[in-house]
Design a protein around this motif. Structure first.
Motif, PDB file in Angstrom:
ATOM      1  N   ASP A 108      -8.360  -1.982 -15.538  1.00 14.81           N
ATOM      2  CA  ASP A 108      -6.943  -2.078 -16.594  1.00 14.81           C
ATOM      3  C   ASP A 108      -5.836  -0.963 -16.160  1.00 14.81           C
ATOM      4  OD1 ASP A 108      -9.207  -2.516 -18.282  1.00 14.81           O
ATOM      5  OD2 ASP A 108     -10.233  -0.635 -18.356  1.00 14.81           O
ATOM      6  N   GLY A 109      -5.923  -0.908 -15.005  1.00 17.31           N
ATOM      7  CA  GLY A 109      -4.708  -0.119 -13.949  1.00 17.31           C
ATOM      8  C   GLY A 109      -4.729   0.021 -12.270  1.00 17.31           C
ATOM      9  N   ILE A 110      -4.088   0.931 -12.276  1.00 13.32           N
ATOM     10  CA  ILE A 110      -3.561   1.085 -10.921  1.00 13.32           C
ATOM     11  C   ILE A 110      -3.603   3.012 -11.592  1.00 13.32           C
ATOM     12  CG2 ILE A 110      -2.027   1.376  -8.689  1.00 13.32           C
ATOM     13  CD1 ILE A 110      -2.197  -1.206  -9.151  1.00 13.32           C
ATOM     14  N   LYS A 111      -4.578   3.310 -10.717  1.00 16.25           N
ATOM     15  CA  LYS A 111      -4.375   5.077 -10.137  1.00 16.25           C
ATOM     16  C   LYS A 111      -3.995   5.816  -9.276  1.00 16.25           C
ATOM     17  CE  LYS A 111      -6.435   9.663 -12.055  1.00 16.25           C
ATOM     18  NZ  LYS A 111      -7.422  10.169 -12.458  1.00 16.25           N
ATOM     19  N   ILE A 112      -2.898   6.332  -8.916  1.00 14.95           N
ATOM     20  CA  ILE A 112      -2.216   6.891  -7.671  1.00 14.95           C
ATOM     21  C   ILE A 112      -3.108   8.258  -7.465  1.00 14.95           C
ATOM     22  CG2 ILE A 112      -0.600   7.400  -5.777  1.00 14.95           C
ATOM     23  CD1 ILE A 112      -0.405   4.506  -7.278  1.00 14.95           C
ATOM     24  N   LEU A 113      -3.645   7.825  -6.358  1.00 15.66           N
ATOM     25  CA  LEU A 113      -4.180   9.800  -5.336  1.00 15.66           C
ATOM     26  C   LEU A 113      -3.760   9.859  -4.610  1.00 15.66           C
ATOM     27  CD1 LEU A 113      -8.060   8.089  -6.214  1.00 15.66           C
ATOM     28  CD2 LEU A 113      -7.050   8.864  -7.425  1.00 15.66           C
ATOM     29  N   GLY A 114      -4.404  11.356  -4.623  1.00 16.80           N
ATOM     30  CA  GLY A 114      -3.073  12.408  -3.697  1.00 16.80           C
ATOM     31  C   GLY A 114      -3.390  12.311  -1.979  1.00 16.80           C
ATOM     32  N   ASP A 115      -4.135  11.745  -1.936  1.00 15.73           N
ATOM     33  CA  ASP A 115      -4.797  11.727  -0.605  1.00 15.73           C
ATOM     34  C   ASP A 115      -3.548  11.101   0.779  1.00 15.73           C
ATOM     35  OD1 ASP A 115      -6.635  12.375   1.502  1.00 15.73           O
ATOM     36  OD2 ASP A 115      -7.752   9.958   1.879  1.00 15.73           O
ATOM     37  N   GLY A 116      -4.282  11.613   1.819  1.00 20.34           N
ATOM     38  CA  GLY A 116      -2.676  11.064   3.169  1.00 20.34           C
ATOM     39  C   GLY A 116      -1.541  12.869   2.526  1.00 20.34           C
ATOM     40  N   GLU A 117      -0.416  12.052   3.450  1.00 19.65           N
ATOM     41  CA  GLU A 117       1.170  12.547   3.256  1.00 19.65           C
ATOM     42  C   GLU A 117       1.777  11.607   3.036  1.00 19.65           C
ATOM     43  OE1 GLU A 117       3.142  15.725   2.577  1.00 19.65           O
ATOM     44  OE2 GLU A 117       1.052  15.809   3.807  1.00 19.65           O
ATOM     45  N   LEU A 118       2.652  11.720   1.148  1.00 22.07           N
ATOM     46  CA  LEU A 118       4.212  10.701   1.466  1.00 22.07           C
ATOM     47  C   LEU A 118       4.344  11.389   2.207  1.00 22.07           C
ATOM     48  CD1 LEU A 118       4.554   8.172  -0.355  1.00 22.07           C
ATOM     49  CD2 LEU A 118       5.556  10.060  -1.604  1.00 22.07           C
ATOM     50  N   LYS A 119       5.732  10.103   3.102  1.00 19.99           N
ATOM     51  CA  LYS A 119       6.980  10.065   4.131  1.00 19.99           C
ATOM     52  C   LYS A 119       8.306   9.924   3.130  1.00 19.99           C
ATOM     53  CE  LYS A 119       4.433  10.276   7.628  1.00 19.99           C
ATOM     54  NZ  LYS A 119       2.661  10.097   8.099  1.00 19.99           N
ATOM     55  N   LYS A 120       8.349   9.039   2.311  1.00 28.80           N
ATOM     56  CA  LYS A 120       9.152   8.691   1.634  1.00 28.80           C
ATOM     57  C   LYS A 120       9.259   8.606   0.055  1.00 28.80           C
ATOM     58  CE  LYS A 120       8.879   4.960   4.734  1.00 28.80           C
ATOM     59  NZ  LYS A 120       8.705   3.241   5.324  1.00 28.80           N
ATOM     60  N   LYS A 121      10.834   8.440   0.113  1.00 30.59           N
ATOM     61  CA  LYS A 121      10.930   8.714  -1.745  1.00 30.59           C
ATOM     62  C   LYS A 121      10.932   7.693  -2.913  1.00 30.59           C
ATOM     63  CE  LYS A 121      15.267   9.649  -4.504  1.00 30.59           C
ATOM     64  NZ  LYS A 121      16.312  10.063  -5.089  1.00 30.59           N
ATOM     65  N   LEU A 122       9.456   7.781  -3.573  1.00 29.73           N
ATOM     66  CA  LEU A 122       9.930   6.038  -3.818  1.00 29.73           C
ATOM     67  C   LEU A 122       9.967   6.487  -5.536  1.00 29.73           C
ATOM     68  CD1 LEU A 122       6.464   5.103  -2.370  1.00 29.73           C
ATOM     69  CD2 LEU A 122       9.059   4.031  -2.314  1.00 29.73           C
ATOM     70  N   MET A 123      10.004   5.304  -7.014  1.00 31.79           N
ATOM     71  CA  MET A 123       9.549   5.258  -7.839  1.00 31.79           C
ATOM     72  C   MET A 123       8.688   4.273  -7.856  1.00 31.79           C
ATOM     73  SD  MET A 123      13.762   4.182 -10.145  1.00 31.79           S
ATOM     74  CE  MET A 123      12.929   4.017 -10.814  1.00 31.79           C
ATOM     75  N   VAL A 124       7.740   5.263  -8.583  1.00 31.86           N
ATOM     76  CA  VAL A 124       6.339   5.135  -8.365  1.00 31.86           C
ATOM     77  C   VAL A 124       5.567   4.462 -10.325  1.00 31.86           C
ATOM     78  CG1 VAL A 124       3.686   4.822  -8.302  1.00 31.86           C
ATOM     79  CG2 VAL A 124       5.340   5.687  -6.420  1.00 31.86           C
ATOM     80  N   SER A 125       5.372   2.698 -10.032  1.00 26.32           N
ATOM     81  CA  SER A 125       4.752   2.817 -11.754  1.00 26.32           C
ATOM     82  C   SER A 125       3.297   2.855 -12.216  1.00 26.32           C
ATOM     83  CB  SER A 125       6.008   1.897 -12.206  1.00 26.32           C
ATOM     84  OG  SER A 125       5.666   1.470 -13.711  1.00 26.32           O
ATOM     85  N   ALA A 126       2.688   3.771 -12.348  1.00 25.32           N
ATOM     86  CA  ALA A 126       1.024   3.072 -12.987  1.00 25.32           C
ATOM     87  C   ALA A 126       0.830   3.599 -13.754  1.00 25.32           C
ATOM     88  CB  ALA A 126       0.468   3.791 -11.148  1.00 25.32           C
ATOM     89  N   ARG A 127      -0.913   3.158 -13.945  1.00 23.90           N
ATOM     90  CA  ARG A 127      -1.442   3.143 -15.528  1.00 23.90           C
ATOM     91  C   ARG A 127      -1.076   5.340 -15.614  1.00 23.90           C
ATOM     92  NH1 ARG A 127      -4.241   0.371 -19.062  1.00 23.90           N
ATOM     93  NH2 ARG A 127      -4.738   1.779 -19.508  1.00 23.90           N
ATOM     94  N   ALA A 128      -1.731   5.805 -14.135  1.00 24.85           N
ATOM     95  CA  ALA A 128      -2.908   7.511 -13.864  1.00 24.85           C
ATOM     96  C   ALA A 128      -1.436   7.802 -12.670  1.00 24.85           C
ATOM     97  CB  ALA A 128      -3.995   7.488 -14.311  1.00 24.85           C
ATOM     98  N   PHE A 129      -1.593   8.613 -12.435  1.00 26.81           N
ATOM     99  CA  PHE A 129      -1.628  10.270 -11.257  1.00 26.81           C
ATOM    100  C   PHE A 129      -2.449  10.731 -11.007  1.00 26.81           C
ATOM    101  CE2 PHE A 129       2.256   7.544  -9.843  1.00 26.81           C
ATOM    102  CZ  PHE A 129       2.671   6.994 -11.593  1.00 26.81           C
ATOM    103  N   SER A 130      -2.477  11.227  -9.950  1.00 26.01           N
ATOM    104  CA  SER A 130      -3.861  12.741 -10.549  1.00 26.01           C
ATOM    105  C   SER A 130      -2.499  13.811  -9.909  1.00 26.01           C
ATOM    106  CB  SER A 130      -4.920  12.564  -8.876  1.00 26.01           C
ATOM    107  OG  SER A 130      -3.494  12.656  -7.180  1.00 26.01           O
ATOM    108  N   ALA A 131      -2.863  14.777 -10.135  1.00 22.47           N
ATOM    109  CA  ALA A 131      -1.804  15.823 -10.419  1.00 22.47           C
ATOM    110  C   ALA A 131      -1.283  15.382  -9.271  1.00 22.47           C
ATOM    111  CB  ALA A 131      -2.913  17.217 -10.349  1.00 22.47           C
ATOM    112  N   SER A 132      -2.278  16.189  -7.537  1.00 19.23           N
ATOM    113  CA  SER A 132      -1.547  16.477  -6.298  1.00 19.23           C
ATOM    114  C   SER A 132      -1.040  15.080  -5.940  1.00 19.23           C
ATOM    115  CB  SER A 132      -2.467  16.255  -5.287  1.00 19.23           C
ATOM    116  OG  SER A 132      -3.303  15.303  -5.536  1.00 19.23           O
TER     117      SER A 132
END
Length: 157
Positions: A108-132
């Protein structure tokens, strides 16, 4: 020990059952198909659950109650660390994630989870995000947006 010394574990390999090789083989005459009947005929296959015309068990038992599996929202999980493959300042949406191969299959969509380390500034469009995940994306100055969400409403975590 060398490669030519390797052997499979005892019992891991079986001889192929050679059918129709005479009575003394143990698989002669009817070749393991039993006596006469539908399953003894060539080309015979009976579908799973068929009970010879009797009402099958799956149709006999009552089907009542609520089953959440029919109504559940299924998300494809994508970790924050895997978003590092995009360029700095890029817009990441479902189409971009599928093109890169980070999201495959039906959902039904994509959920972004907070596992790992992000190094770049991004504009992320998804159906759901975890708090982390939301915290990690926004801490670098990125944007988390949910398509179809109204501007006044806070997006669901």
């Amino acid at each position: 020990m060398r490669l030519h010394d390797l052997k499979p574990r005892p019992g891991a390999k079986h001889r192929r059952k050679r059918l129709g090789q005479g009575e003394s083989s143990g698989h002669g005459k009817t070749s393991g198909r039993g006596g006469k009947g539908q399953s003894a005929r060539s080309g015979s296959s009976i579908r799973i659950g068929f009970e010879g015309g009797q009402m099958p068990l799956i149709r006999r038992i009552p089907k009542r109650g609520f089953n959440n599996a029919r109504h559940a929202t299924r998300y494809l999980p994508v970790n924050v660390e895997s978003l590092n493959c995009f360029e700095d300042g890029a817009r990441v949406d479902e189409a971009a994630l599928r093109a890169v191969g980070l999201a495959t299959g039906r959902a039904d969509g994509i959920k972004i989870l907070g596992d790992g380390e992000l190094k770049k500034k991004l504009m992320v469009s998804a159906r759901a995000f975890s708090a982390s995940a939301r915290a990690k994306i926004e801490s670098l100055g990125g944007v988390c947006e949910i398509p179809g969400a109204k501007k006044g409403e806070p997006a669901k975590a």
